[in-house]
Design a protein around this motif. Structure first.
Motif, mmCIF file in Angstrom:
data_model
loop_
_atom_site.group_PDB
_atom_site.id
_atom_site.type_symbol
_atom_site.label_atom_id
_atom_site.label_comp_id
_atom_site.label_asym_id
_atom_site.label_seq_id
_atom_site.Cartn_x
_atom_site.Cartn_y
_atom_site.Cartn_z
ATOM 1 N N CYS A 133 67.672 8.507 63.515
ATOM 2 C CA CYS A 133 67.891 8.856 65.187
ATOM 3 C C CYS A 133 67.676 7.602 65.924
ATOM 4 O O CYS A 133 67.772 7.578 67.196
ATOM 5 N N CYS A 134 67.112 6.609 65.395
ATOM 6 C CA CYS A 134 66.734 5.326 66.226
ATOM 7 C C CYS A 134 67.691 4.169 65.911
ATOM 8 O O CYS A 134 67.227 3.151 66.365
ATOM 9 N N THR A 135 68.667 4.502 65.367
ATOM 10 C CA THR A 135 69.439 3.050 65.007
ATOM 11 C C THR A 135 70.939 3.644 64.973
ATOM 12 O O THR A 135 71.285 4.959 65.294
ATOM 13 N N TRP A 142 72.289 23.482 65.909
ATOM 14 C CA TRP A 142 71.137 22.919 64.989
ATOM 15 C C TRP A 142 71.652 22.582 63.680
ATOM 16 O O TRP A 142 71.172 21.297 63.206
ATOM 17 N N ASP A 143 72.236 23.339 63.003
ATOM 18 C CA ASP A 143 72.848 22.847 61.700
ATOM 19 C C ASP A 143 73.565 21.526 61.669
ATOM 20 O O ASP A 143 73.668 20.761 60.933
ATOM 21 N N ARG A 144 74.400 21.395 62.684
ATOM 22 C CA ARG A 144 75.186 20.099 62.816
ATOM 23 C C ARG A 144 74.297 19.013 63.075
ATOM 24 O O ARG A 144 74.453 17.908 62.451
ATOM 25 N N ALA A 145 73.260 19.198 63.952
ATOM 26 C CA ALA A 145 72.324 18.282 64.352
ATOM 27 C C ALA A 145 71.496 17.613 62.927
ATOM 28 O O ALA A 145 71.356 16.710 62.646
ATOM 29 N N LYS A 146 71.231 18.769 62.101
ATOM 30 C CA LYS A 146 70.333 18.630 60.848
ATOM 31 C C LYS A 146 71.203 17.680 59.852
ATOM 32 O O LYS A 146 70.688 17.040 58.994
ATOM 33 N N ARG A 147 72.695 17.586 60.000
ATOM 34 C CA ARG A 147 73.427 16.490 59.166
ATOM 35 C C ARG A 147 72.835 15.058 59.135
ATOM 36 O O ARG A 147 72.961 14.376 58.270
ATOM 37 N N GLY A 148 72.308 14.819 60.442
ATOM 38 C CA GLY A 148 71.786 13.316 60.715
ATOM 39 C C GLY A 148 70.282 13.404 60.623
ATOM 40 O O GLY A 148 69.794 12.186 60.678
#
Ligand code: SF4
Length: 150
Positions: free
Chosen positions: A26-28, A120-126
């Motif tokens: 999440c930082c790159t 939520w599940d979509r964000a979880k992929r990353g």
């Protein structure tokens, strides 16, 4: 009607689990932004022991969405300027963790991730830390969700 994360999950408890794995995802990546409030700037300038003016000149950039932390090139992409890849081998650590901006402190409990289980599940992929580790109460989640408009 309760939000989906207010209902008991398979373990019988409400809320959501999240523990950061220090993967750094999440930082790159491609050019992004970490938006900064006045309070964020004050805390971070004190943290790195420079004046607000110096902090703004050295560590921030203007974006279409507002003032953001600057980035630096790394083999992984554009890293947040405070991402530290040396401290723990194989990990990516926030160099200003205790004073990190609200955008970072409240992840992943943003409205954009909470409005549905699908989101939520979509964000979880990353983000491998989501649905893992420490359980956060509904109240904690709501406080994060309402801290920043993300
Ligand atoms: S993507 Fe998730 S697990 Fe990885 S550093 Fe960010 S918050 Fe932590």
């Amino acid at each position: 009607m309760p939000d989906w994360y207010e209902l008991p999950d398979d373990s019988g408890q409400p809320g959501l689990r999240f523990s950061c794995t220090l993967c750094g995802n999440c930082c790159t990546g491609p050019e992004g932004y970490v938006l900064l409030s006045d309070d964020d700037v004050t805390a971070l300038a004190a943290r790195v022991q420079v004046s607000r003016e110096d902090f703004l000149a050295r560590y921030t950039k203007d974006t279409r969405r507002g003032l953001s932390l600057a980035e630096k090139q790394s083999p992984a992409g554009l890293d947040c300027i405070f991402l530290d890849r040396d401290k723990i081998p194989g990990k990516a650590v926030c160099g200003v963790y205790e004073d990190r901006p609200a955008q970072c402190r409240t992840w992943p409990f943003w409205n954009s991730n909470l409005h549905s289980r699908f989101a939520w599940d979509r964000a979880k992929r990353g983000c491998p830390g989501m649905d893992q580790g420490q359980r956060h109460s509904v109240q904690q989640i709501r406080i994060c969700r309402d801290t920043i408009d993300m």
